[in-house]
Scaffold this motif. Structure first.
Motif, mmCIF file in Angstrom:
data_model
loop_
_atom_site.group_PDB
_atom_site.id
_atom_site.type_symbol
_atom_site.label_atom_id
_atom_site.label_comp_id
_atom_site.label_asym_id
_atom_site.label_seq_id
_atom_site.Cartn_x
_atom_site.Cartn_y
_atom_site.Cartn_z
ATOM 1 N N UNK A 39 56.842 7.869 -36.340
ATOM 2 C CA UNK A 39 55.623 7.494 -36.093
ATOM 3 C C UNK A 39 55.130 6.620 -36.710
ATOM 4 N N UNK A 40 55.511 6.385 -38.072
ATOM 5 C CA UNK A 40 55.276 5.014 -38.770
ATOM 6 C C UNK A 40 56.005 3.934 -38.446
ATOM 7 N N UNK A 41 55.639 2.794 -37.601
ATOM 8 C CA UNK A 41 56.572 1.906 -37.100
ATOM 9 C C UNK A 41 55.845 0.456 -37.483
ATOM 10 N N UNK A 42 56.563 -0.306 -38.118
ATOM 11 C CA UNK A 42 56.452 -1.504 -38.778
ATOM 12 C C UNK A 42 56.863 -2.331 -37.494
ATOM 13 N N UNK A 43 55.873 -3.252 -36.798
ATOM 14 C CA UNK A 43 56.148 -4.011 -35.631
ATOM 15 C C UNK A 43 56.315 -5.516 -35.938
ATOM 16 N N UNK A 44 55.983 -5.955 -37.208
ATOM 17 C CA UNK A 44 55.750 -7.209 -37.478
ATOM 18 C C UNK A 44 56.162 -7.570 -39.011
ATOM 19 N N UNK A 45 56.921 -8.162 -39.276
ATOM 20 C CA UNK A 45 57.131 -8.887 -40.826
ATOM 21 C C UNK A 45 56.690 -10.245 -40.910
ATOM 22 N N UNK A 46 55.812 -10.664 -41.773
ATOM 23 C CA UNK A 46 55.274 -11.832 -41.995
ATOM 24 C C UNK A 46 55.922 -13.094 -42.083
ATOM 25 N N UNK A 47 56.830 -13.106 -42.900
ATOM 26 C CA UNK A 47 57.604 -14.388 -43.075
ATOM 27 C C UNK A 47 58.536 -14.725 -41.595
ATOM 28 N N UNK A 48 59.068 -13.758 -41.027
ATOM 29 C CA UNK A 48 60.043 -14.210 -40.236
ATOM 30 C C UNK A 48 58.903 -14.502 -38.809
ATOM 31 N N UNK A 49 57.913 -13.808 -38.683
ATOM 32 C CA UNK A 49 56.959 -14.140 -37.696
ATOM 33 C C UNK A 49 56.227 -15.500 -37.906
ATOM 34 N N UNK A 50 56.196 -15.866 -39.087
ATOM 35 C CA UNK A 50 55.675 -17.231 -39.317
ATOM 36 C C UNK A 50 56.763 -18.387 -39.031
#
Length: 259
Positions: free
Chosen positions: A226-237
């Motif tokens: 139910x709680x799904x993290x879809x993005x992590x800032x460092x690898x996305x950047x």
């Protein structure tokens, strides 16, 4: 007051979040303003100290998302400080046993359920005098299941009173299972672990959470998360930086070739 996330979770909503490793309020505010339901400040592996984490929580509040903090360890001092700073959920790493989970509940909740000390200085500024009365109903207690020991005790951990969700750390869980770090869908040991964790949570009446990606979010929701993290800032950047640089280089090469 912010913090209706726990009620939405209990209703069965799938809640999408973002994960902050980069220290700084601006990044946290950008993510919170992007429409995520929750944004997590990672004090375990992220690069922020307490004061920076406090400002990031304030920025997440400003952006309209619910602030969650992964603390460095299952230790009452830092847990209490982050809750007093305004975190509406606490993720604790390396929970191994039901006793570990019970200590996490005690640190997160006020008496008579827990042993949290009263001192909501910053969160009292945000939420007013009514914070204390509703805190135990709004704060989410989330142990991580990421070791073989935790997996073997997951049914008992999920059943500890006060636990709201179990968070799967796919990288550490994979390593513990003898797999390479990452999402190892299709590998029997990984798939069985994910299924067991979701089944244990459902049987205990709590939810599950996971560090994931946008592409995998539908799969994870189908598995019961139910709680799904879809993005992590460092690898996305990092990905965006590489992509834009390659676009620029490809364009310059084409221009030279056409000239």
């Amino acid at each position: 007051m912010s913090g209706n996330l726990k009620d939405r979770m209990k209703k069965g909503d799938v809640l999408l979040g973002a994960w902050c490793m980069i220290p700084g309020a601006l990044t946290a505010e950008i993510l919170a303003s992007s429409g995520f339901d929750w944004v997590l400040v990672d004090m375990q592996h992220g690069c922020m100290d307490y004061e920076t984490a406090l400002e990031m929580i304030r920025a997440i509040d400003l952006g309209g998302a619910t602030p969650i903090v992964r603390v460095p360890w299952n230790e009452p001092g830092i847990i209490g400080r982050m809750l007093d700073a305004g975190a509406m959920g606490i993720v604790a790493p390396m929970i191994q046993t039901p006793d570990d989970a019970a200590r996490l509940v005690e640190a997160c909740l006020y008496p008579p359920v827990g042993r949290r000390s009263l001192g909501p200085i910053r969160v009292g500024v945000r939420d007013g005098a009514g914070y204390f009365a509703g805190a135990n109903d709004r704060v989410m207690v989330i142990p991580m299941i990421e070791t073989v020991e935790a997996l073997e005790s997951v049914e008992e951990i999920a059943a500890v009173p006060g636990i709201d969700a179990l968070l799967v750390g796919p990288f550490d869980l994979s390593i513990a299972l003898g797999l390479p770090p990452g999402d190892n869908d299709g590998k029997p040991a990984f798939d069985a672990a994910v299924a067991r964790i979701n089944r244990a949570a459902k049987d205990a009446g709590c939810a599950t959470a996971v560090l994931s990606t946008g592409a995998l979010a539908p799969v994870r929701a189908g598995q019961g998360f139910q709680l799904i993290s879809t993005l992590t800032d460092a690898p996305a950047f990092t990905r965006t930086a590489h992509m834009e640089l390659e676009k620029a280089r490809a364009g310059l090469t084409k221009e030279k070739t056409d000239a």
